[in-house]
Design a protein around this motif. Sequence first.
Motif, PDB file in Angstrom:
ATOM      1  N   LEU A  17       0.892  -1.369  -0.197  1.00 36.06           N
ATOM      2  CA  LEU A  17       0.032   0.075  -0.091  1.00 36.06           C
ATOM      3  C   LEU A  17       0.806   1.072   0.121  1.00 36.06           C
ATOM      4  O   LEU A  17       0.584   2.221  -0.602  1.00 36.06           O
ATOM      5  CB  LEU A  17      -0.811  -0.212   0.956  1.00 36.06           C
ATOM      6  CG  LEU A  17      -1.929  -0.923   1.263  1.00 36.06           C
ATOM      7  CD1 LEU A  17      -2.884  -0.922   2.450  1.00 36.06           C
ATOM      8  CD2 LEU A  17      -2.742  -0.994  -0.031  1.00 36.06           C
TER       9      LEU A  17
ATOM     10  N   LYS B 103       2.282   1.533  -3.339  1.00 39.47           N
ATOM     11  CA  LYS B 103       1.343   1.913  -4.496  1.00 39.47           C
ATOM     12  C   LYS B 103       1.065   3.586  -4.606  1.00 39.47           C
ATOM     13  O   LYS B 103       0.747   4.165  -5.602  1.00 39.47           O
ATOM     14  CB  LYS B 103       0.171   1.246  -4.094  1.00 39.47           C
ATOM     15  CG  LYS B 103      -1.257   1.804  -4.750  1.00 39.47           C
ATOM     16  CD  LYS B 103      -2.516   0.984  -4.322  1.00 39.47           C
ATOM     17  CE  LYS B 103      -3.428   1.605  -4.987  1.00 39.47           C
ATOM     18  NZ  LYS B 103      -4.844   0.751  -4.824  1.00 39.47           N
ATOM     19  N   HIS B 104       0.978   4.048  -3.395  1.00 39.45           N
ATOM     20  CA  HIS B 104       0.653   5.608  -3.092  1.00 39.45           C
ATOM     21  C   HIS B 104       1.937   6.289  -3.481  1.00 39.45           C
ATOM     22  O   HIS B 104       1.766   7.728  -3.749  1.00 39.45           O
ATOM     23  CB  HIS B 104       0.068   5.880  -1.862  1.00 39.45           C
ATOM     24  CG  HIS B 104      -1.387   5.409  -1.962  1.00 39.45           C
ATOM     25  ND1 HIS B 104      -2.474   5.790  -2.447  1.00 39.45           N
ATOM     26  CD2 HIS B 104      -1.830   4.014  -1.271  1.00 39.45           C
ATOM     27  CE1 HIS B 104      -3.651   5.082  -2.149  1.00 39.45           C
ATOM     28  NE2 HIS B 104      -3.188   4.071  -1.250  1.00 39.45           N
TER      29      HIS B 104
ATOM     30  N   GLU C 290      -6.597   3.454   2.620  1.00 36.21           N
ATOM     31  CA  GLU C 290      -6.899   2.402   1.903  1.00 36.21           C
ATOM     32  C   GLU C 290      -6.892   1.180   3.060  1.00 36.21           C
ATOM     33  O   GLU C 290      -7.891   0.215   2.639  1.00 36.21           O
ATOM     34  CB  GLU C 290      -5.935   1.994   0.830  1.00 36.21           C
ATOM     35  CG  GLU C 290      -6.408   0.992  -0.180  1.00 36.21           C
ATOM     36  CD  GLU C 290      -5.641   0.855  -1.225  1.00 36.21           C
ATOM     37  OE1 GLU C 290      -5.643  -0.191  -2.151  1.00 36.21           O
ATOM     38  OE2 GLU C 290      -4.931   1.954  -1.694  1.00 36.21           O
TER      39      GLU C 290
ATOM     40  N   GLU D 218     -10.350   1.465   4.585  1.00 37.16           N
ATOM     41  CA  GLU D 218     -11.506   1.378   3.434  1.00 37.16           C
ATOM     42  C   GLU D 218     -11.536  -0.355   2.999  1.00 37.16           C
ATOM     43  O   GLU D 218     -12.838  -0.763   2.679  1.00 37.16           O
ATOM     44  CB  GLU D 218     -11.246   2.108   2.097  1.00 37.16           C
ATOM     45  CG  GLU D 218     -11.519   3.709   2.386  1.00 37.16           C
ATOM     46  CD  GLU D 218     -10.901   4.571   1.569  1.00 37.16           C
ATOM     47  OE1 GLU D 218     -10.211   4.184   0.606  1.00 37.16           O
ATOM     48  OE2 GLU D 218     -11.123   5.858   1.597  1.00 37.16           O
ATOM     49  N   ALA D 219     -10.605  -0.879   2.830  1.00 38.04           N
ATOM     50  CA  ALA D 219     -10.473  -2.275   2.011  1.00 38.04           C
ATOM     51  C   ALA D 219     -10.830  -3.130   3.307  1.00 38.04           C
ATOM     52  O   ALA D 219     -11.153  -4.418   2.854  1.00 38.04           O
ATOM     53  CB  ALA D 219      -9.419  -2.491   1.452  1.00 38.04           C
TER      54      ALA D 219
END
Length: 501
Positions: free
Chosen positions: A158, A161-162, A384, A387-388
């Motif tokens: 994560l 990714k960001h 994220e 949220e996931a």
Amino acid sequence: MRSRRDMTASSIPAYLRTLALAPESPVPMHRQLYFAIREAILDGSLKRGTRLPSTRTLAQDLDVSRNTVLAAFEQLTAEGYLEGVIGSGSFVTLRLPEEALQVRAEHGAHTKGKARPPGPSRRGADLIKMAGSRPRPTTFSPGMPELAAFPFELWSRLLAKHWRDPPASFLVGGEALGFRPLREAVAFYLRTARAVRCTFNNVIIVSGAQQALDLAARVLIDPGDKAWVEEPGYPGIRGALVAGGAGLVPVPVDEEGLSVAAGQSLAPDARLACVSPSHQYPLGITMSLKRRLELLEWASAADAFVLEDDYDSEYRYAGRPLAALQGLDADGRVIYVGSVSKVMFPGLRLGYMVVPDHLIDAFTAVRRLTDTHPPMLAQPALAEFIEAGHLVQHIRRMRKLYAERQAIFIDACRQELDGLVVARPAEAGMHLVVTLSQGLDDRAVASAAQAENIDAPALSGYFLGPPNRQGLLVGYTGVPEATIRRGVLGLRQAIRTVAAR
């Protein structure tokens, strides 16, 4: 008649005319020149008050660029070896910096015992006492999660990714209240998991719960205001309040939580009440509904606020986690504080607070004055992660693991510490309060435990006034089974050491 070159050369001090720089040296040319002139000044080759040639002249004579000489002169001037006189040039200073330092040192030696530099303020001294010192995390540290069970592979993906190709907005700053997607994710999580009444507009992302406590004290407290604190209670809250100038009013905690009746008797006009209703720290008591309603009624009547520290409410092993006190507040009196440090890992240093609508502008302004905005690095990944559904899944796994470890610890105490301590199971939390059976001083036992590499703070240390009970705080959540059993043996040794004195 002499040429201009001859006249220039004769005006250069003899030492500089013989100076040789080494272009092949790894040391930059301007540093070589700086060191050479500095050494000549210190050993007397360049006398005090000597006028140095112009930078242009010296550059020509040494066959270097003028920028090389300028850089060396600027450094020497900044350090006090040269003085610049407008219209006249650069001169060796009459008083070397080493001499000034020597005079200062001799002055300090002569005045030793007579005068001392000013120390911290009275408030600063109070904070130093409150801060105390804690050992580095060792066996049984209260509040330490199981770090090996955290999904770091997922977390690293994560983050990558960001940040593999981050937008410019990530790089130039951030919002004072925090990254909006994270605030939205936190608001959704708190509404569904903790029955907190909020939207993302009420959520402020902070650098750990301690910053939230500090912000609340700055916004809500004037010097001299009284603040109820739980007795015994969390030292971090007390420190933030004292830093804000509050007068602390320790209010006893009974089997239903903070005693509102006692608080009203001690300080009915208090500005703020600080509580941990879901799992009181350090005793682990859950505040009853009756007591929660009494607290909110007092706050409304006294025009006061309630600071709710919801530090580890996710870890409840019997039934569902209890709803937050904030969800009962219909008057905008409760400031809610939480953190992901104990759920994920302490080094993350991210927490959140939920602020009533009418205080959002005030908290925003004060936040900008403290550290502008929270660090951006982890916020998109954490948004994220929540949220996931990864956060909820991790909490569910840890709740099961921690319940098992609590049972292992209690079983080990029954086997190895029978007659020495009483360790009873708790329905929630990340630590237990272990009672000493032989009337031993808990601070002495805690000190002896440190020698066994065990961090088990004394319960009496969490009281502002004289303690009415003693015990040890033992954290079991971040300790594997084998280490739990070894730690219990170390605790037994510490108790026997103190008992033998």
